[in-house]
Scaffold this motif. Structure first.
Motif, mmCIF file in Angstrom:
data_model
loop_
_atom_site.group_PDB
_atom_site.id
_atom_site.type_symbol
_atom_site.label_atom_id
_atom_site.label_comp_id
_atom_site.label_asym_id
_atom_site.label_seq_id
_atom_site.Cartn_x
_atom_site.Cartn_y
_atom_site.Cartn_z
ATOM 1 N N PHE A 110 -8.899 55.130 44.448
ATOM 2 C CA PHE A 110 -9.122 55.221 45.900
ATOM 3 C C PHE A 110 -9.795 56.542 46.307
ATOM 4 N N GLY A 111 -9.302 57.637 45.761
ATOM 5 C CA GLY A 111 -9.890 58.935 46.094
ATOM 6 C C GLY A 111 -11.353 59.000 45.677
ATOM 7 N N PHE A 113 4.266 61.332 46.166
ATOM 8 C CA PHE A 113 5.344 61.121 47.127
ATOM 9 C C PHE A 113 6.608 60.600 46.452
ATOM 10 N N ALA A 143 4.237 55.710 47.699
ATOM 11 C CA ALA A 143 3.173 55.563 48.703
ATOM 12 C C ALA A 143 1.897 54.968 48.123
ATOM 13 N N LEU A 144 2.054 54.030 47.186
ATOM 14 C CA LEU A 144 0.875 53.285 46.727
ATOM 15 C C LEU A 144 0.513 52.278 47.814
ATOM 16 N N LEU A 145 -0.772 51.981 47.952
ATOM 17 C CA LEU A 145 -1.179 50.992 48.949
ATOM 18 C C LEU A 145 -0.871 49.594 48.392
ATOM 19 N N PRO A 146 0.046 48.860 49.043
ATOM 20 C CA PRO A 146 0.525 47.585 48.464
ATOM 21 C C PRO A 146 -0.586 46.549 48.329
ATOM 22 N N TRP A 147 -1.657 46.688 49.151
ATOM 23 C CA TRP A 147 -2.722 45.673 49.158
ATOM 24 C C TRP A 147 -3.842 46.013 48.190
ATOM 25 N N LYS A 148 -3.658 47.041 47.401
ATOM 26 C CA LYS A 148 -4.667 47.362 46.390
ATOM 27 C C LYS A 148 -4.029 47.263 45.010
ATOM 28 N N TYR A 155 -0.542 44.252 41.293
ATOM 29 C CA TYR A 155 -0.232 44.905 42.567
ATOM 30 C C TYR A 155 1.039 45.748 42.407
ATOM 31 N N ASN A 171 3.803 46.031 43.915
ATOM 32 C CA ASN A 171 5.120 45.393 44.013
ATOM 33 C C ASN A 171 5.489 44.621 42.754
ATOM 34 N N GLU A 172 4.521 44.424 41.868
ATOM 35 C CA GLU A 172 4.812 43.715 40.623
ATOM 36 C C GLU A 172 5.247 44.678 39.507
ATOM 37 N N ARG A 211 -2.911 58.646 40.302
ATOM 38 C CA ARG A 211 -3.781 58.498 41.470
ATOM 39 C C ARG A 211 -4.154 59.876 42.025
ATOM 40 N N ASN A 229 8.502 58.198 47.485
ATOM 41 C CA ASN A 229 8.499 56.729 47.463
ATOM 42 C C ASN A 229 7.136 56.173 47.068
#
Lengths: 269, 252
Positions: B101-102, B84, B88-93, B133, B135-136, B149, B86
């Motif tokens: 994840f897949g 994507f 679209a990584l899951l911020p909580w993982k 994470y 965001n880091e 991913r 942007n």
């Protein structure tokens, strides 16, 4: 000017090293002011107790076992009511957040019932359930559920659709989208709802205990009024404030630090 | 790797602002061979992202078929990995859990999927960031994670929706070269959407110019691989092809 800045700087260092003391420090002037006014003797001591009187009353009531027992009752009721409120509120909030139909149907109803304060229900509840646990539980559940539902729904709606799409294209089935995308994505808002709900619920409980009460902190305060004991009322007020601080600092804030703040979804206070 | 075929794809939708049905995609047919890299370029609003969203299964096609290998597909599926714009990584993982994840969805146990995810993180130079994470991480690092991913899930085709549009120019060139390196090793079938003509010519085997919802032209890119920006910026063939595509896009 420089001296003040330096002092503030030193305070910041010190506060970072001793967070518990730092949390207590702001109360020093508050207690000092209270003590000063009481000592000045402007008001009769029986109406306006000083800190040592309240502390004495705390020791007595704790020694007699009344305060611990009442505290346990109040916390138990709150815990029961809040648990039910969360168990009903989060699924309902997710439903409202995910489904446009559910949102259109339920949103006006939610706002309507939220506007009717919990206390306004008490007369009717007393007719229905009498002076008992049923009434108190209902009031707390009622108070907790609306902020939880509304904030959960907002949280679900705030999740970028791309995250759901990403999970789908990685092969996530529906229930996985729920557990791995929707729930964690809505968690910061759920926490906000919980924080509000707990705060309202706590107040509602005290109100309910005052009216319904046979035990609990609210009852302690109202019963003290009957006996004209201002000291126990003030003690009750302090216990309420302390308890809220403990819930916030020991339960809510650590969860928020470990989730939304860590993930960069909410900014630190 | 499998081929990707779009057959007579149409997309119309009701536009409440205009009050009529609007045609977004008009009879688009496209054949992407197994292991082929195709870039779709066009001005904004030409429908290139709509095509990708239909292929990914995020939007239903009004008419037409999308075929992966020999299987007609509808709805999102792990046979089509998506990168994507942007991230679209899951911020909580953590990064490693995002990349795994897949694999988790396929029921691969934790130690095994961590091993595979780690391999892909190394491929993207991200092994140091595994436990962090999203965001880091910088934008460039996030998109490296976004790419691997998708790759770690072993899709039949890779769909990339302007993946490098939201990183700075220097990082973009690096990411494009890294993508070329990885693609050179693994030869995925790629449908790459971009509005950046230079990017399309640099990356693709074939550039498809889209205009107002239909294919204007397809231009094969014959520049030999491996391609690197240092060498290509002054390359005559690259300049000629870029100019040709740019002219078409501007006229589109």
């Amino acid at each position: 000017m420089n001296a003040i800045l330096e002092a503030l700087d030193r305070y910041a260092h010190w506060a970072a090293r001793w967070p518990v003391l730092a949390a207590l420090a702001p109360f020093v002037p508050v207690v000092a002011l209270w003590w000063g006014v009481a000592a000045a003797g402007v008001f009769p001591r029986a109406f306006f107790p000083a800190p040592p009187d309240v502390f004495q009353s705390f020791l007595t009531l704790t020694y007699k076992g009344i305060l611990p027992a009442y505290l346990e009752d109040s916390i138990g009721r709150l815990a029961a009511g809040v648990s039910v409120g969360i168990l009903l509120g989060i699924p309902l909030g997710i439903l409202v957040g995910l489904s446009g139909v559910a949102r259109k149907a339920l949103w006006p109803v939610l706002l309507f019932f939220q506007a009717i304060g919990d206390i306004a229900w008490l007369p009717l509840l007393l007719i229905w359930f009498g002076f008992g646990l049923g009434t108190m539980t209902f009031v707390i559940v009622y108070t907790v559920i609306f902020p939880v539902v509304i904030n959960t729904a907002l949280g679900v709606r705030s999740i970028p659709p791309e995250l759901v799409r990403a999970a789908q294209s990685l092969g996530a089935p529906r229930w996985r989208i729920l557990t791995d995308v929707i729930l964690p994505g809505a968690l910061p808002n759920i926490m906000t709802g919980l924080r509000n709900g707990l705060g309202y619920g706590w107040r509602a409980l005290i109100a309910a205990e005052i009216i319904v009460g046979t035990s609990g902190i609210g009852f302690l305060m109202f019963d003290a009024r009957r006996a004209g004991s201002a000291v126990e009322i003030v003690l009750g007020m302090i216990v309420l404030g302390l308890l809220w601080y403990v819930v916030d600092a020991w339960i809510l804030a650590p969860i928020e630090r470990a989730t939304g703040q860590r993930w960069g979804l909410v900014t630190r206070a | 790797m499998k081929s990707l075929t779009l057959r007579n794809l149409h997309k119309t939708y009701f536009d409440p602002a205009v009050g009529t049905r609007v045609t977004a995609i008009q009879d688009v047919s496209l054949e992407i061979g197994a292991g082929e890299f195709v870039a779709v370029v066009g001005p904004s609003g030409c429908g290139k992202s709509t095509i990708l969203n239909m292929v990914a299964g995020f939007l239903p096609a009004t008419r037409g078929d999308i075929i992966v290998g020999d299987r007609s597909v509808k709805g999102p599926g792990r046979d089509r990995g998506v990168v994507f714009q942007n991230f679209a990584l899951l911020p909580w993982k953590t990064v490693i859990d995002n990349v795994g994840f897949g694999l988790k969805m396929r029921g691969i146990p934790k130690p095994e999927r961590d091993r595979i995810a780690m391999e892909f993180l190394e491929l993207a130079g991200l092994s140091q960031a595994a436990e962090r994470y999203p965001n880091e991480l910088s934008g460039g690092m996030q998109q490296r994670a976004g790419v691997v991913r998708a790759l770690a899930n072993e899709p039949d085709v890779l769909l990339m929706d302007e993946p490098f549009a939201s990183v700075d120019a220097q990082t973009r060139m690096t990411l494009q070269e890294e993508l070329m390196r990885i693609w050179g090793e693994r030869r995925h079938t790629v449908l790459f959407i971009t509005h950046d003509v230079g990017e399309a010519v640099f990356l693709a085997d074939r550039v498809v110019v889209l205009s107002k919802g239909h294919v204007l032209r397809e231009i094969p890119i014959t520049i030999p691989r491996p391609r690197r920006w240092d060498a290509l910026t002054e390359d005559g063939e690259f300049k000629r092809l870029s100019a040709e595509v740019l002219q078409m896009v501007r006229a589109a």
